[in-house]
Design a protein around this motif. Sequence first.
Motif, PDB file in Angstrom:
ATOM      1  N   LEU A  24      -3.971   8.241 -13.409  1.00 11.58           N
ATOM      2  CA  LEU A  24      -2.858   9.131 -13.101  1.00 11.58           C
ATOM      3  C   LEU A  24      -1.784   9.029 -14.174  1.00 11.58           C
ATOM      4  N   SER A  25      -1.510   7.814 -14.612  1.00 11.07           N
ATOM      5  CA  SER A  25      -0.540   7.599 -15.682  1.00 11.07           C
ATOM      6  C   SER A  25      -0.993   8.277 -16.974  1.00 11.07           C
ATOM      7  N   GLU A  26      -2.286   8.123 -17.302  1.00  4.56           N
ATOM      8  CA  GLU A  26      -2.820   8.762 -18.506  1.00  4.56           C
ATOM      9  C   GLU A  26      -2.725  10.289 -18.418  1.00  4.56           C
ATOM     10  N   ALA A  27      -3.037  10.842 -17.253  1.00  2.00           N
ATOM     11  CA  ALA A  27      -2.953  12.295 -17.069  1.00  2.00           C
ATOM     12  C   ALA A  27      -1.504  12.765 -17.210  1.00  2.00           C
ATOM     13  N   ASN A  28      -0.568  11.984 -16.693  1.00  2.00           N
ATOM     14  CA  ASN A  28       0.843  12.335 -16.817  1.00  2.00           C
ATOM     15  C   ASN A  28       1.298  12.293 -18.269  1.00  2.00           C
ATOM     16  N   LYS A  29       0.860  11.268 -19.013  1.00  2.00           N
ATOM     17  CA  LYS A  29       1.212  11.180 -20.432  1.00  2.00           C
ATOM     18  C   LYS A  29       0.679  12.385 -21.189  1.00  2.00           C
ATOM     19  N   GLN A  30      -0.558  12.783 -20.891  1.00  2.00           N
ATOM     20  CA  GLN A  30      -1.140  13.943 -21.557  1.00  2.00           C
ATOM     21  C   GLN A  30      -0.398  15.217 -21.167  1.00  2.00           C
ATOM     22  N   GLY A  31      -0.021  15.329 -19.896  1.00  2.00           N
ATOM     23  CA  GLY A  31       0.743  16.491 -19.446  1.00  2.00           C
ATOM     24  C   GLY A  31       2.086  16.585 -20.140  1.00  2.00           C
ATOM     25  N   LEU A  32       2.763  15.451 -20.301  1.00  2.00           N
ATOM     26  CA  LEU A  32       4.039  15.440 -21.007  1.00  2.00           C
ATOM     27  C   LEU A  32       3.863  15.788 -22.480  1.00  2.00           C
TER      28      LEU A  32
ATOM     29  N   LYS B  57     -12.777   1.323 -17.319  1.00  2.00           N
ATOM     30  CA  LYS B  57     -12.312   2.268 -18.351  1.00  2.00           C
ATOM     31  C   LYS B  57     -12.884   3.647 -18.097  1.00  2.00           C
ATOM     32  N   GLU B  58     -14.168   3.724 -17.769  1.00  2.00           N
ATOM     33  CA  GLU B  58     -14.794   5.014 -17.489  1.00  2.00           C
ATOM     34  C   GLU B  58     -14.188   5.660 -16.253  1.00  2.00           C
ATOM     35  N   CYS B  59     -13.853   4.848 -15.265  1.00  2.00           N
ATOM     36  CA  CYS B  59     -13.218   5.371 -14.053  1.00  2.00           C
ATOM     37  C   CYS B  59     -11.824   5.912 -14.373  1.00  2.00           C
ATOM     38  N   VAL B  60     -11.043   5.163 -15.152  1.00  3.02           N
ATOM     39  CA  VAL B  60      -9.700   5.616 -15.543  1.00  3.02           C
ATOM     40  C   VAL B  60      -9.802   6.954 -16.278  1.00  3.02           C
ATOM     41  N   ASP B  61     -10.739   7.039 -17.222  1.00  2.00           N
ATOM     42  CA  ASP B  61     -10.927   8.283 -17.976  1.00  2.00           C
ATOM     43  C   ASP B  61     -11.340   9.434 -17.062  1.00  2.00           C
TER      44      ASP B  61
ATOM     45  N   MET C  48       0.824  -1.188   0.000  1.00  2.00           N
ATOM     46  CA  MET C  48       0.000   0.000   0.000  1.00  2.00           C
ATOM     47  C   MET C  48       0.866   1.249   0.000  1.00  2.00           C
ATOM     48  N   HIS C  49       1.973   1.204   0.766  1.00  2.22           N
ATOM     49  CA  HIS C  49       2.854   2.366   0.815  1.00  2.22           C
ATOM     50  C   HIS C  49       3.530   2.608  -0.520  1.00  2.22           C
ATOM     51  N   ASN C  50       3.824   1.529  -1.263  1.00  2.00           N
ATOM     52  CA  ASN C  50       4.434   1.688  -2.578  1.00  2.00           C
ATOM     53  C   ASN C  50       3.486   2.406  -3.523  1.00  2.00           C
ATOM     54  N   ARG C  51       2.199   2.055  -3.477  1.00  2.00           N
ATOM     55  CA  ARG C  51       1.224   2.721  -4.340  1.00  2.00           C
ATOM     56  C   ARG C  51       1.072   4.183  -3.948  1.00  2.00           C
ATOM     57  N   THR C  52       1.081   4.459  -2.638  1.00  2.00           N
ATOM     58  CA  THR C  52       0.975   5.837  -2.183  1.00  2.00           C
ATOM     59  C   THR C  52       2.196   6.628  -2.634  1.00  2.00           C
ATOM     60  N   ALA C  53       3.374   6.051  -2.484  1.00  2.00           N
ATOM     61  CA  ALA C  53       4.594   6.725  -2.916  1.00  2.00           C
ATOM     62  C   ALA C  53       4.583   6.944  -4.423  1.00  2.00           C
ATOM     63  N   ALA C  54       4.102   5.946  -5.169  1.00  2.00           N
ATOM     64  CA  ALA C  54       4.022   6.087  -6.622  1.00  2.00           C
ATOM     65  C   ALA C  54       3.020   7.178  -7.000  1.00  2.00           C
ATOM     66  N   ALA C  55       1.908   7.236  -6.292  1.00  2.00           N
ATOM     67  CA  ALA C  55       0.902   8.264  -6.580  1.00  2.00           C
ATOM     68  C   ALA C  55       1.451   9.652  -6.275  1.00  2.00           C
ATOM     69  N   ILE C  56       2.180   9.783  -5.189  1.00  2.00           N
ATOM     70  CA  ILE C  56       2.768  11.081  -4.844  1.00  2.00           C
ATOM     71  C   ILE C  56       3.818  11.473  -5.877  1.00  2.00           C
ATOM     72  N   ALA C  57       4.671  10.521  -6.262  1.00  2.00           N
ATOM     73  CA  ALA C  57       5.695  10.814  -7.261  1.00  2.00           C
ATOM     74  C   ALA C  57       5.058  11.201  -8.592  1.00  2.00           C
ATOM     75  N   ALA C  58       4.023  10.488  -8.979  1.00  2.00           N
ATOM     76  CA  ALA C  58       3.339  10.811 -10.232  1.00  2.00           C
ATOM     77  C   ALA C  58       2.650  12.167 -10.130  1.00  2.00           C
TER      78      ALA C  58
ATOM     79  N   GLU D 123     -10.054  -2.235  -7.017  1.00  2.00           N
ATOM     80  CA  GLU D 123     -10.264  -1.891  -8.423  1.00  2.00           C
ATOM     81  C   GLU D 123     -10.098  -0.386  -8.634  1.00  2.00           C
ATOM     82  N   TYR D 124     -10.620   0.406  -7.696  1.00  2.00           N
ATOM     83  CA  TYR D 124     -10.494   1.856  -7.802  1.00  2.00           C
ATOM     84  C   TYR D 124      -9.033   2.277  -7.722  1.00  2.00           C
ATOM     85  N   LEU D 125      -8.273   1.672  -6.823  1.00  2.00           N
ATOM     86  CA  LEU D 125      -6.866   2.029  -6.686  1.00  2.00           C
ATOM     87  C   LEU D 125      -6.104   1.738  -7.979  1.00  2.00           C
ATOM     88  N   ASP D 126      -6.384   0.592  -8.597  1.00  2.00           N
ATOM     89  CA  ASP D 126      -5.753   0.266  -9.877  1.00  2.00           C
ATOM     90  C   ASP D 126      -6.184   1.254 -10.962  1.00  2.00           C
ATOM     91  N   ALA D 127      -7.470   1.570 -11.013  1.00  2.00           N
ATOM     92  CA  ALA D 127      -7.977   2.517 -12.009  1.00  2.00           C
ATOM     93  C   ALA D 127      -7.400   3.910 -11.761  1.00  2.00           C
TER      94      ALA D 127
END
Length: 117
Positions: free
Chosen positions: A95-103, A49-53, A1-11, A86-90
């Motif tokens: 977050l990854s998609e938003a980062n790709k769009q930001g880049l 998919k709708e949640c990710v979007d 759980m801490h790894n996901r939190t750290a990844a979310a903060i880094a992202a 499921e929500y955490l994965d989505a």
Amino acid sequence: MHNRTAAAIAAGILLTLTACGGSSTEDKPTTPASTAAASSTVDPAQATKECVDAVAATIGARPDDFDPENDSDPKPDACKSLSEDEYLDAYMDGLSEANKQGLADLQDQIDEATERQ
């Protein structure tokens, strides 16, 4: 759980850094509200998919909404039917998609600035 939190903060930090390019919010498309909640039989893959979007659109539109006090972003309505895992994965995928769009937006700004020289 801490790894996901750290990844979310880094992202989130990466997103914040890439969002500082000075682009206006007019350039960002808005995503219409999801109809997943209106349907009683929703395909789980479609709901994810709708949640990710929705997460990507929420983060892309308002990167300053992150609340460090409770270490979470507001949960979009499109994600309410998902379990916490499921929500955490989505969320991470969004977050990854938003980062790709930001880049991509940042690269567009760099390209425009280079063309002007």
